[in-house]
Design a protein around this motif. Sequence first.
Motif, PDB file in Angstrom:
ATOM      1  N   LYS A  27       0.862  -1.255   0.178  1.00 26.91           N
ATOM      2  CA  LYS A  27      -0.045  -0.058  -0.047  1.00 26.91           C
ATOM      3  C   LYS A  27       0.872   1.331  -0.102  1.00 26.91           C
ATOM      4  O   LYS A  27       1.922   1.245   0.672  1.00 26.91           O
TER       5      LYS A  27
ATOM      6  N   MET B  99      -3.586   2.464  -3.643  1.00 30.84           N
ATOM      7  CA  MET B  99      -3.320   3.573  -3.372  1.00 30.84           C
ATOM      8  C   MET B  99      -4.238   4.306  -2.653  1.00 30.84           C
ATOM      9  O   MET B  99      -5.411   4.402  -2.936  1.00 30.84           O
TER      10      MET B  99
ATOM     11  N   TYR C 180       1.174   5.464 -12.247  1.00 30.48           N
ATOM     12  CA  TYR C 180       1.048   3.775 -12.430  1.00 30.48           C
ATOM     13  C   TYR C 180       1.555   2.965 -10.967  1.00 30.48           C
ATOM     14  O   TYR C 180       2.381   3.321 -10.344  1.00 30.48           O
ATOM     15  N   GLY C 181       0.426   2.191 -10.421  1.00 31.93           N
ATOM     16  CA  GLY C 181       0.920   1.356  -9.264  1.00 31.93           C
ATOM     17  C   GLY C 181       0.504  -0.063  -9.250  1.00 31.93           C
ATOM     18  O   GLY C 181      -0.664  -0.390  -9.970  1.00 31.93           O
ATOM     19  N   LYS C 182       1.116  -0.928  -8.830  1.00 30.30           N
ATOM     20  CA  LYS C 182       0.736  -2.399  -8.826  1.00 30.30           C
ATOM     21  C   LYS C 182      -0.086  -2.622  -7.223  1.00 30.30           C
ATOM     22  O   LYS C 182      -0.754  -3.659  -7.189  1.00 30.30           O
TER      23      LYS C 182
ATOM     24  N   SER D 241      -4.366   1.726 -10.780  1.00 31.41           N
ATOM     25  CA  SER D 241      -4.052   0.839  -9.821  1.00 31.41           C
ATOM     26  C   SER D 241      -4.354  -0.753 -10.204  1.00 31.41           C
ATOM     27  O   SER D 241      -5.689  -0.979 -10.461  1.00 31.41           O
TER      28      SER D 241
ATOM     29  N   SER E 245      -8.774   1.336 -11.961  1.00 38.12           N
ATOM     30  CA  SER E 245      -8.292   0.261 -11.023  1.00 38.12           C
ATOM     31  C   SER E 245      -9.216  -1.232 -11.240  1.00 38.12           C
ATOM     32  O   SER E 245     -10.017  -1.175 -12.181  1.00 38.12           O
TER      33      SER E 245
ATOM     34  N   VAL F  83      -7.980   2.378  -5.644  1.00 32.72           N
ATOM     35  CA  VAL F  83      -7.880   3.381  -5.323  1.00 32.72           C
ATOM     36  C   VAL F  83      -9.009   4.006  -4.379  1.00 32.72           C
ATOM     37  O   VAL F  83      -9.979   3.853  -4.385  1.00 32.72           O
TER      38      VAL F  83
END
Length: 648
Positions: free
Chosen positions: A265, A298, A293-295, A318, A341, A322
């Motif tokens: 997180k 968020m 950009y995130g795995k 995500s 997401s 999110v």
Amino acid sequence: MAKRQLPVIGTYAATITTLILALFGLSGCGGGTNASGGTTSTTTTLTASAATVASGASVTLTAAISPTDATGTVTFYDGTSSLGTATISSGTASLATSALSVGTHTLTAAYGGSAVYASSTASTVTVTVTAAASTAIDTSTYAVSVAATASTYSAADLVTNTTFDTTVIIDFTANTARLSSGTAQAITTDGVTLLSSGGTSIAVTKTTYGITISSTVATNVMYVLSGQLNGTLTVSSSSAYQLYLNGVAIAGTAGPALDLESTQKVFIVSAAGTTNTLADSATRSMTMKAALYGKGPMVFGGSGILGVTGSYKHGIFSNDYVRVCSGTLTVAVSAKDAIRSVNGFIFDDGILTVSATGTTTGDESKGIKVEGSESTGAGKGYVVINGGYLTVTSVGKGISAGWDIDEDATTTDTSDDPSPYVEINNGVITVTTTGTPYEYTSGGTTVSCSPEGIEGKTNLTVNNGYLTISTTDDALNAGKAIVINGGYLYCASSANDAIDSNGTLTITGGVIVAIGSSAPEAAFDCDQNTFTITGGTFVGIGGTTSTPTASTSKQYSVILGSGTKGTTMALKAADGTVVFAFTIPQSYETMLLSSPNITAGTTYTRYTGGTASAGTVFNGLYVNSLSYSGGTAGKSFTVSSYVTNAGS
């Protein structure tokens, strides 16, 4: 010698008489030489106190007569219809009226003349009457977050509940990094190791594409970011972490602004009093599909401002969920979706403004979309809104929990299926879609654009909130059920249904104005499934309507025939009680209305063309302490069932 006598007949006598009467300001039994007044010419000038007024508001019309000693009366006209007459005093005559219907009115004033002064008519003036705006509604109460009582509440998602054992301070402009208690060190391609303990470390390294943070420590880390970075900030972390944006501007040159490679997180916090920006490159070597950009999950917070601009694909993506807890967040994209997401989107509080302008055929930009996934999101794939201010403008769908079992399922096992529902518990929500709906087949593939406002592939529930949804496709749409329990909802579609459930439709409360397109579109459409009404005050107009289910309803509803734009209509009982009033914003074929004021066994008459007032006016719907004056009586009917079809 006889006296000579002057002629006393014919035009000579009439002329002498007229001159004498005019000299002394008198009038004779037969009037003057001009049927519309005396011979002295006049001019009349008309002014209005306002060029635009809301429906039901008063506008004052003033006629000035020259010469100013003219006497008599002035009649005011709306087109050829008289609005009333006023007596001239000191050269002017005034009339106040609130009887003008919604629309543009061409007004004039006619001075009737006197024995001395000739009549005259003023040049026209234009007054526009708009549909009554909401009054006495404090929308801020609907922005109050109820996240703490929502089903999606998680104390672990509050940054204030999370301890960060280590703080790293990075100044991109200075190209330095340090621990909060350490000395700033230059960031190089060899990397700077800020902490090393027990085989774990925190390192910051300059790379081809920007700067990379690598943390293998087991405790949570807070990164304070400031300055300008032309490149990508990549973060890899073994534990939860915080990006504290303290006046930072990151512009990707070959990829995203932020590439968050960890599945842990991340808390993205905008510092109070700061403005922060993240922007990606339209073309890139790095293939991440968003500016941010995130795995992992968020969580956005803080009280500062964050602006995200996406030019490649999405603005924020995500691979988990999110959540927006606070702050001011603006997301603008020109290619695909503003926020996307996999497992969920939760808006708890703050101010979120979304603009999605991409027009690629078959893939028009959406505002907020949750994909859903059988592999990671069993029971997820939802959108939940708990408060705050949310504004979405998009070419495609505005807000969508979009996993469709018929289109997206890859297994026959339903236990791993997402739950693509939308739940609105509070919030001031404005959604506008601009795309043109279409669907066609090309090479065996269906190509379509469905610019719906809010879509839940299973259920859509509105418990409270202040919603303004203006779309080109359905304003609200759900695959299985729509339930409205409260709030204020304005739902308008220019080319489709206003509120469309492919399953059941239930209204238990709230104030609703639903405006559908012409036939075969409707204000309320549930495909002949159960339509239950147990509360609320609402009106729907369109080409047709689904009929409420009498056997399941507990509040009376009425179906009426066509109405004309700009008319204020009402239902009145024989004793004068007004149970419903509405200023019609567009002509329609069918109206469905319901109010707790309607009772069984009572005969009501439909009135049109009068003037309504109430304690609250919501997009033309009058609510609380209704009154109605004037108008023309139409058809009467008696309510004997929970559903009364009164026709025209």
